[in-house]
Design a protein around this motif. Structure first.
Motif, PDB file in Angstrom:
ATOM      1  N   ASP A  39       0.838  -1.195   0.000  1.00  0.00           N
ATOM      2  CA  ASP A  39       0.000   0.000   0.000  1.00  0.00           C
ATOM      3  C   ASP A  39       0.876   1.250   0.000  1.00  0.00           C
ATOM      4  O   ASP A  39       2.115   1.177   0.143  1.00  0.00           O
ATOM      5  N   VAL A  40       0.224   2.396  -0.143  1.00  0.00           N
ATOM      6  CA  VAL A  40       0.954   3.668  -0.193  1.00  0.00           C
ATOM      7  C   VAL A  40       0.325   4.641   0.798  1.00  0.00           C
ATOM      8  O   VAL A  40      -0.786   4.442   1.280  1.00  0.00           O
ATOM      9  N   GLY A  41       1.099   5.724   1.066  1.00  0.00           N
ATOM     10  CA  GLY A  41       0.587   6.769   1.947  1.00  0.00           C
ATOM     11  C   GLY A  41       0.422   6.284   3.362  1.00  0.00           C
ATOM     12  O   GLY A  41       1.223   5.473   3.879  1.00  0.00           O
ATOM     13  N   GLU A  42      -0.621   6.767   3.998  1.00  0.00           N
ATOM     14  CA  GLU A  42      -0.847   6.392   5.393  1.00  0.00           C
ATOM     15  C   GLU A  42      -1.236   4.930   5.534  1.00  0.00           C
ATOM     16  O   GLU A  42      -1.100   4.351   6.615  1.00  0.00           O
ATOM     17  N   ASN A  43      -1.722   4.317   4.454  1.00  0.00           N
ATOM     18  CA  ASN A  43      -2.052   2.894   4.520  1.00  0.00           C
ATOM     19  C   ASN A  43      -0.816   2.024   4.649  1.00  0.00           C
ATOM     20  O   ASN A  43      -0.910   0.852   5.026  1.00  0.00           O
ATOM     21  N   ALA A  44       0.352   2.589   4.306  1.00  0.00           N
ATOM     22  CA  ALA A  44       1.599   1.829   4.418  1.00  0.00           C
ATOM     23  C   ALA A  44       2.358   2.141   5.696  1.00  0.00           C
ATOM     24  O   ALA A  44       3.429   1.568   5.928  1.00  0.00           O
ATOM     25  N   GLN A  45       1.848   3.038   6.513  1.00  0.00           N
ATOM     26  CA  GLN A  45       2.550   3.398   7.748  1.00  0.00           C
ATOM     27  C   GLN A  45       2.477   2.238   8.742  1.00  0.00           C
ATOM     28  O   GLN A  45       1.392   1.670   8.975  1.00  0.00           O
ATOM     29  N   SER A  46       3.627   1.956   9.337  1.00  0.00           N
ATOM     30  CA  SER A  46       3.713   0.865  10.312  1.00  0.00           C
ATOM     31  C   SER A  46       4.438   1.352  11.551  1.00  0.00           C
ATOM     32  O   SER A  46       5.327   2.211  11.483  1.00  0.00           O
ATOM     33  N   SER A  47       4.072   0.800  12.669  1.00  0.00           N
ATOM     34  CA  SER A  47       4.749   1.061  13.938  1.00  0.00           C
ATOM     35  C   SER A  47       5.527  -0.177  14.341  1.00  0.00           C
ATOM     36  O   SER A  47       5.068  -1.315  14.127  1.00  0.00           O
ATOM     37  N   TYR A  48       6.713   0.067  14.937  1.00  0.00           N
ATOM     38  CA  TYR A  48       7.619  -1.030  15.304  1.00  0.00           C
ATOM     39  C   TYR A  48       7.719  -1.119  16.818  1.00  0.00           C
ATOM     40  O   TYR A  48       7.791  -0.088  17.519  1.00  0.00           O
ATOM     41  N   ASP A  49       7.756  -2.326  17.314  1.00  0.00           N
ATOM     42  CA  ASP A  49       7.874  -2.570  18.759  1.00  0.00           C
ATOM     43  C   ASP A  49       8.728  -3.813  18.978  1.00  0.00           C
ATOM     44  O   ASP A  49       8.770  -4.726  18.129  1.00  0.00           O
ATOM     45  N   ILE A  50       9.406  -3.809  20.163  1.00  0.00           N
ATOM     46  CA  ILE A  50      10.134  -5.004  20.612  1.00  0.00           C
ATOM     47  C   ILE A  50       9.196  -5.758  21.537  1.00  0.00           C
ATOM     48  O   ILE A  50       8.840  -5.263  22.626  1.00  0.00           O
ATOM     49  N   ILE A  51       8.761  -6.906  21.111  1.00  0.00           N
ATOM     50  CA  ILE A  51       7.743  -7.635  21.878  1.00  0.00           C
ATOM     51  C   ILE A  51       8.340  -8.754  22.721  1.00  0.00           C
ATOM     52  O   ILE A  51       7.656  -9.277  23.622  1.00  0.00           O
TER      53      ILE A  51
END
Length: 799
Positions: A304-316
């Motif tokens: 996807d593009v734009g805000e649909n491609a935004q991802s958040s990263y976390d150490i789980i």
């Protein structure tokens, strides 16, 4: 004419011809016995009234009109007949002439003035002008007099299908979300046709898609474009080109058509989850890396593009969750792993983290497609580094008494090399933090000793920095702050808080408080200050004063009796012993000065000096000093005034010893005597400064600059000395630098034949004392002043 247009004209002319033939003859020609009437589709008709009707009834117009029609775009070999004019006043004798005026009369439409036939002589275009308004009139052929009033009629241009539809706003662009359902509206287009929308089907449009199927469809009449396939995926194909046609004549054969293009773009929706490019990432980091440093980046790709491609990263998960953190980079759409806490290679050499990437904006319509997240494993290897020494404490706090002995140990700091090699440590003091070198440190064990005496009253805290350096690698250095607090000991005796001076009124009462004093101590005991006051042993039985301790740690001095007299004793000195509560206690003796003063009845001090008795009543010493200062100022002003007046009254006449009236000019030419002026140029005797007419004065200082006068020509020997003197006198009177009193002028020319003889002293055989100058008074008023000056000079010499 093209075949399509010929077919169209044939289709139109066929019903017209049938209608024309089927109509009765009165349409194009009215019989003479027919009364006026409006015939449907007839060009013109004129009715004639009987003579009785003309007399009994109101006169009416003999014209009854209807609209005429002419086909547009007709281009035959001959003019087309539009219609015919006829009036019942025309007996057929050709005595009536028809006249046509109005829109296009004579240029587009032409009338046969005998028969009344109207022809179109030019090709007409309904889109340019749909109707023409003309005026017809019947006049007498010979006289041109009107037989009837003029009347108007309209010729309408009948439309043919000669304009194709046009899309004025094309080409078009539209968007539709991907994964839309079947029949989702995309946009609508509009075409226009310049033909007549009322007559026939020339402007009736039907829309269709020539290209773009099977993805899109269009409503034939409304031109609304819709999706023809469900779930079109933007990631598969993002843009589509659709060709749309608009055809007139209701879409039948022979109709004209126009086309346009529509570009449809699928907009993105969040229908794809993020996906890590690899499942395992490897990073290495030195153990001495600075906190917050980026160790590595991980990235989860999203179609996807734009805000649909935004991802958040976390150490789980993992064993380094407390040491590492991950942040999201919104621009690069990746995760940055950073160090949160220091690493130690000797403690742990590697860490494993589980990282998750999840979409920020989830579309609930596609939640069934699965979780919009992904995970990856990150392995971090810690590399060994030569680390600086580590102190056992980040800061040190030491305490020492201010009376500590020199070289005594105050405290100790310790440090170690965290590396496996464990290099020995050497300690030192940063002398920038110990400029007075009050402390020393043992380089091997870190013990801090006292180098110079301490004084808590001067400085309570000393902040120094200890440096630990590896012996094997001098570049590995660590620093630690050490705060040294100086503890107080009782080494200062108390004393008066300030210089006190008490005043005692002569009319004071016994037991009256003269002064309240307080003490201070530079020491700082833990329980606060407590002072003891007492008089010297020999002053315990002081007959004049006594002391009293107050609750606020202060002391009051009281008078034992009244009747103090400053004539007998003006000042009393009272020594007071002040002791503190230290261990051991310290004491000091401070002396309080008590002055006996004269006071008013309400106890206000007025004077404390014995001389006050000789002063006038009610006049203080300050007032007396002010009066004396005024008197001195007046005396100074008077002296200055007298000096200035005396300076103004000084005589302006130069004293005899400074007399410069006579000047001796030395020259070597003796000549033939005083009377022989022919052999000697008398101009030589003149003052060189006066050659150009400017003779500066030597007895005064000019107040302003005087411009030299134009020099006079040498005076001939025949000029009278009287005239010469008058000229010089006039110049002296007009000289702005001359003083306001008479002055002696020096003349270089004496003339000849003067009855007074020579005034020069060169030939004088006698001294000034032997000469008598009284005769100068007989020469007139001009020599009066000269005689007075010489007379005064003689009298002064005799005196």
């Amino acid at each position: 004419m093209p075949g399509r247009l010929a077919d169209t004209l044939l289709d139109l002319w066929t019903p017209l011809i049938i209608i024309w033939i089927s109509l009765p003859p009165c349409i194009y020609m009215a019989p003479m016995n027919q009364s006026p009437a409006l015939m449907s589709g007839s060009p013109l008709e004129l009715s004639r009234l009987s003579e009785e009707q003309r007399i009994l009834n109101r006169s009416k117009r003999g014209w009854v009109w209807n609209q005429m029609f002419v086909l547009e775009e007709f281009s035959g070999p001959e003019p087309i007949l539009v219609g015919r004019l006829h009036t019942d006043l025309d007996p057929g004798s050709k005595k009536i002439k028809y006249i046509l005026s109005g829109d296009g009369a004579g240029t587009i439409f032409q009338i046969n003035d005998i028969t009344g036939d109207i022809h179109a002589i030019k090709r007409l275009d309904r889109e340019e002008k749909a109707e023409y308004t003309l005026t017809a009139q019947a006049v007498d052929w010979e006289t041109n007099k009107p037989l009837e009033p003029p009347s108007e009629f309209i010729i309408k241009v009948q439309d043919i299908n000669d304009n194709a539809p046009e899309f004025l706003n094309g080409p078009y662009h539209a968007t539709v979300p991907e994964m839309s359902i079947l029949g989702t509206s995309v946009t609508n287009v509009t075409a226009t046709d310049a033909d007549d929308p009322v007559y026939g089907n020339s402007a009736k449009l039907v829309y269709s898609i020539l290209e773009g199927q099977p993805y899109f469809s269009i409503e034939p009449e409304t031109a609304i474009i819709k999706t023809a396939l469900p779930n079109m995926d933007r990631e598969a194909k993002e843009e589509y080109l659709v060709v749309i046609q608009a055809k007139d004549m209701g879409g039948h054969s022979g109709g004209l058509s126009g086309t346009t293009t529509l570009t449809v773009t699928l907009t993105d929706v969040n229908d794809n989850p993020p996906k890590f490019a690899q499942s395992l990432y490897h990073f290495s980091v030195p153990e001495d890396v600075v906190l917050g440093t980026a160790i590595g980046r991980v990235k989860a790709n999203d179609q996807d593009v734009g805000e649909n491609a935004q991802s958040s990263y976390d150490i789980i998960d993992g064993d380094g969750t407390a040491l590492f953190e991950i942040t999201s980079d919104a621009q690069a759409q990746d995760g940055i792993i950073r160090l949160r806490k220091p690493l130690d290679f000797e403690t742990k050499k590697s860490y494993t983290l589980k990282v998750e990437a999840a979409n920020v904006h989830i579309d609930p319509r596609f939640s069934g497609r699965g979780p919009f997240k992904d995970t990856a494993t990150v392995k971090i290897v810690v590399e060994d580094a030569d680390e600086p020494p580590v102190f056992s404490s980040p800061t040190y706090l030491l305490e020492v008494h201010e009376n500590a002995a020199l070289n005594s140990v105050i405290g100790q700091v310790t440090a170690r090399d965290p590396d496996i090699t464990s290099s020995p440590i050497r300690f030192s003091i940063d002398r920038h933090t110990d400029l007075e070198r009050q402390f020393n440190i043992n380089a091997d064990d870190g013990k801090i000793t006292l180098a110079t005496p301490l004084d808590r009253e001067l400085s309570v805290w000393h902040n120094i920095t200890i440096i630990a350096t590896e012996i094997r690698n001098h570049s590995q250095i660590s620093r630690v702050p050490v705060a040294i607090k100086v503890l107080d000991v009782n080494d200062n005796a108390p004393e008066f808080a300030s210089e006190y001076e008490a005043f005692l009124c002569e009319n004071g009462k016994p037991g009256q408080v003269i002064q309240t004093v307080s003490a201070m101590d530079k020491d700082d005991p833990k329980n606060g200050h407590y002072f003891l006051y007492s008089l010297l042993p020999e002053m315990v039985n002081n007959p004049n004063f006594t002391i009293r301790k107050n609750e606020d740690n202060s002391l009051s001095i009281l008078a034992k009796h009244n009747g103090f007299n400053r004539q007998k004793q003006e000042v009393y000195l009272l020594p007071i012993v002040i002791s503190d509560s230290g261990n051991p206690p310290l004491s000091s003796t401070s002396t309080l000065t008590i002055r006996v003063c004269g006071c008013s009845s309400d106890g206000v001090v007025q004077s404390c000096n014995v001389e006050a008795y000789v002063l006038p009543i009610g006049l203080s010493m300050g007032a007396l000093i002010a009066i004396l200062a005024c008197v001195i100022l007046l005396l100074v002003i008077v002296v200055l005034f007298v000096t200035l007046r005396r300076h103004k009254n000084e005589p302006l006449i130069i004293k005899d010893d400074e007399d410069v009236r006579e000047n001796i000019i030395r020259y070597d030419d003796e000549g033939g005597g005083e009377e022989d002026t022919e052999a000697f140029d008398i101009a030589t005797l003149q003052n060189p400064d006066g050659i150009n007419g400017f003779l500066p004065r030597k007895d005064i200082k000019p107040d302003l600059q005087f411009m030299p006068r134009q020099g006079l020509a040498p005076v001939p020997n025949g000029v009278d000395v009287d005239e010469f003197i008058n000229v010089r006198l006039h110049e002296a009177d007009n000289d702005p630098t001359a003083p306001p009193y008479d002055s002696i002028q020096i003349y270089g020319y004496e003339g000849r034949g003067s009855v007074a003889g020579s005034l020069s002293s060169l030939e004088s055989t006698t001294s000034d004392s032997d000469q008598n100058f009284d005769y100068l008074s007989d020469w007139g008023p001009r020599f009066k002043r000269l005689g007075e000056l010489y007379s005064v000079g003689e009298s002064d010499k005799e005196t």
